[in-house]
Design an enzyme around this catalytic site. Structure first.
Site, mmCIF file in Angstrom:
data_model
loop_
_atom_site.group_PDB
_atom_site.id
_atom_site.type_symbol
_atom_site.label_atom_id
_atom_site.label_comp_id
_atom_site.label_asym_id
_atom_site.label_seq_id
_atom_site.Cartn_x
_atom_site.Cartn_y
_atom_site.Cartn_z
ATOM 1 N N LYS A 68 49.722 35.132 33.244
ATOM 2 C CA LYS A 68 49.578 35.433 31.822
ATOM 3 C C LYS A 68 50.580 36.512 31.401
ATOM 4 C CE LYS A 68 45.791 36.800 28.649
ATOM 5 N NZ LYS A 68 44.340 37.128 28.624
ATOM 6 N N SER A 142 41.627 34.624 25.661
ATOM 7 C CA SER A 142 43.028 34.737 25.311
ATOM 8 C C SER A 142 43.958 34.134 26.361
ATOM 9 C CB SER A 142 43.382 36.226 25.116
ATOM 10 O OG SER A 142 43.189 36.969 26.315
ATOM 11 N N SER A 166 37.952 36.186 28.313
ATOM 12 C CA SER A 166 39.230 35.476 28.302
ATOM 13 C C SER A 166 39.508 34.673 29.566
ATOM 14 C CB SER A 166 40.378 36.464 28.075
ATOM 15 O OG SER A 166 40.249 37.083 26.815
#
Length: 583
Positions: A68, A142, A166
């Protein structure tokens, strides 16, 4: 994309070549086109070059993965999905270093809700990810790009983060496994803070076993990370458990999701577990503090200066959410901390009645169009069953629960107090029909330093590490690559003296000695043998006596080598001595 066992099995037999796997990874990425998954994609030639330098014996040899883009990788930009914010870090996050040392191949950095603020996957200037399961369905966030990269078969695993859900919401919406470790079990150093006191890395994989294998390699404290802590992983077991389920679960009018969860509860009982109704009110009240309480100010604390200087460079919804942190006062913070402590006390007795809690990961699902209609309100709905986990210091594993009658994905999350990661992995694997490697039946014990007998019963041995092989020290990647798992900190019996040998300490058993801090690791006997042949004189492996009377394998130094070395026993630990030496 084959999972780890398939990959390594293919590599051993010659049915698969690692270079072909890398090439296939890039072919699939190209075939999907602009899917919103990637922010920075490495060149295939660079990944192939990394592969050529790796030892095939490494535990993750030739396994591609993604990270990420709020996690630092030296030489690659960290954008947090905000181009104007981008910077190039000089240091790679320790959790990524550990994966690279284990032989994994970094393919690229993935999309996310800007500044990791959001659970939809639709708050990014790099595009909104779509779930591969249902056209037009949000991917969740996210950690949107990381989840989709796994769900679409682009990489076998990916690293995300999880502050409010997330690492779990995207798992539910993409049909993947989302493992949220105990907070602090994996170092958060090198992760751009979203809410520093609550942040943790997460793992997306196609199976619980693969996710657990990754966790074993990245777990362990780091001396430079004030949020990391020594916690045991615990061992997975497959026996009957007492599993709490919501006494009154809410699904925001989604009847098919409610029916799907009822089916999941029934399936859990058919597997032999006992379900126990639990009042979720104090859990949900704790979760509401994340955005309705003072913790929104902690989100602003990490990036507030940039937000104030560049308000128009933010996604409008991100700007709206972060701006609420400006109105939080010091009094509000202490009121929030007191309220959280009250809720933690209210929740604590529940764990005497259950071994784990199972909840729907999300109450319902939304399309990208539906999300755009009410981005803040529907984001809150998505976090209904996730926002309380880190505030209440819980570990979690999210797994697929099948499809609802409306054709939408349904997922469930298993939660338990910090230190129960192994228990949750075993419970989640049993639910999905997996059989994890290792002993089938090992009861979970509260967090404690592993003992020699327990480790050896599981086919592993305990090694006490004094200095250079400790987590965060220069030689730790060698130990991690051998599959060693940190089992916490302890001290030796008061019969040792520690000396400065320059780049590492020397531990000698001497009369009148003191106690010295050691870091315990569990590893396979064969791995211990591999380590032994790499240790240069005057160091070697011997039997070390701990303060509680146990005897374990450990690093010792021959006495001749310390005749003129500095005695540093008074510092009681190698990291403490290094800190004083460099002060």
């Amino acid at each position: 994309m084959p999972v780890f066992a398939d990959l390594h099995g293919g590599y051993r037999t010659g049915a698969l070549r690692p270079s072909d796997v890398v090439a296939e990874t890039y072919r699939r990425i190209k075939e999907r086109g602009d899917d919103g998954v990637w922010i920075t994609l490495r060149q295939e030639a660079d990944v192939q070059a990394d592969l050529a330098r790796l030892d095939p014996a490494l535990p993750l040899y030739g396994v591609p993965f993604a990270v990420k883009d709020n996690i630092d990788v030296a030489g690659m930009p960290t954008t947090a999905a905000c181009p104007a914010f981008a910077y190039r870090p000089g240091r790679t996050a320790p959790l990524v270093e550990r994966l690279l040392a284990a032989g994994a191949l970094l393919v690229g950095k993935t999309n996310l809700d800007q500044f990791a603020t959001g659970l939809s996957g639709s708050r990014s200037p790099y595009g909104a990810c779509e779930s591969p399961l249902v056209p037009g369905l949000i991917s969740g966030g996210s950690s949107s790009g990381s989840a989709v990269a796994v769900a679409a078969g682009l990489v076998p695993f990916a690293i995300g983060t999880d502050t409010a859900g997330s690492g779990r919401v995207p798992a539910a919406l993409t049909g993947t496994v989302g493992l949220k470790p105990s907070r602090g079990l994996v170092p958060s150093l090198g992760i751009l803070p979203a809410c520093a006191s609550l942040d943790c890395a997460s793992v997306f994989a196609a199976s619980v076993g693969d996710a657990l294998a990754v966790l074993r390699l990245i777990a362990g404290p780091h001396p430079d990370d004030p949020w990391s802590r020594a916690l045991p992983l615990g061992r997975p077991g497959s026996g009957p458990r007492r599993v709490g389920v919501p006494r009154a679960a809410g699904f925001h009018g989604d009847g098919p999701a409610e029916a799907a969860f009822a089916g999941v509860v029934e399936r859990l009982e058919q597997l032999g577990h006992t379900t126990v109704p639990v009042d979720l009110a104090p859990f949900l009240a704790a979760g509401s503090l994340l955005y309705e309480g003072p913790w929104v100010a902690e989100r602003l604390a990490g990036v507030g200066d940039f937000v104030r200087r560049h308000p128009h460079d933010l996604h409008p919804v991100t700007r709206e959410v972060l701006s609420t942190g400006e109105g939080v006062s010091g009094v509000d913070v202490f009121r929030g901390l007191r309220r959280l402590q009250e809720l933690r006390a209210a929740v604590a007795p529940v764990w005497a009645e259950i071994d784990a809690l199972m909840v729907p990961t999300v109450p319902t699902t939304f399309t990208l169009a539906e999300m755009a209609e009410d981005p803040v309100g529907r984001n809150s709905v998505l976090g209904h069953y996730t926002t309380f986990a880190n505030l209440l210091d819980l570990a979690a594993v999210a797994v697929p629960g099948g499809l609802t009658t409306s054709g939408r994905p349904h997922g469930v999350t298993f939660l338990a107090p910090a230190g129960a990661d192994g228990l949750l992995a075993g419970l989640a694997a049993g639910f999905t029909g997996e059989r994890l490697d290792g002993p089938a039946e090992v009861p979970y014990e509260p967090p404690a330093v592993s003992g020699t007998a327990e480790a050896e019963a599981g086919g592993r041995v305990v090694l006490a590490v004094v200095g250079a092989h400790r987590t965060g020290q220069p030689l730790h990647p060698h130990l991690a690559a051998l599959g060693a798992v940190c089992a916490g900190l302890t001290r030796t019996a008061p019969v040792y003296r520690m000396y400065d040998l320059g780049d590492r300490p020397g531990l000698v058993r001497e009369a009148g000695g003191g106690t010295v801090e050691v870091e315990l690791h569990e590893l396979a006997p064969a791995a211990l043998g591999e380590l032994l042949v790499t240790i240069p004189a005057p160091l070697g492996l011997g039997t070390l006596e701990l303060a509680d009377g146990r005897r374990v394998h450990g690093f010792l130094c021959e006495s001749y080598a310390v005749a003129s070395a500095r005695d540093i026993t008074a510092y009681a630990s190698w990291p403490a001595y290094l800190a004083a030496r460099h002060a």
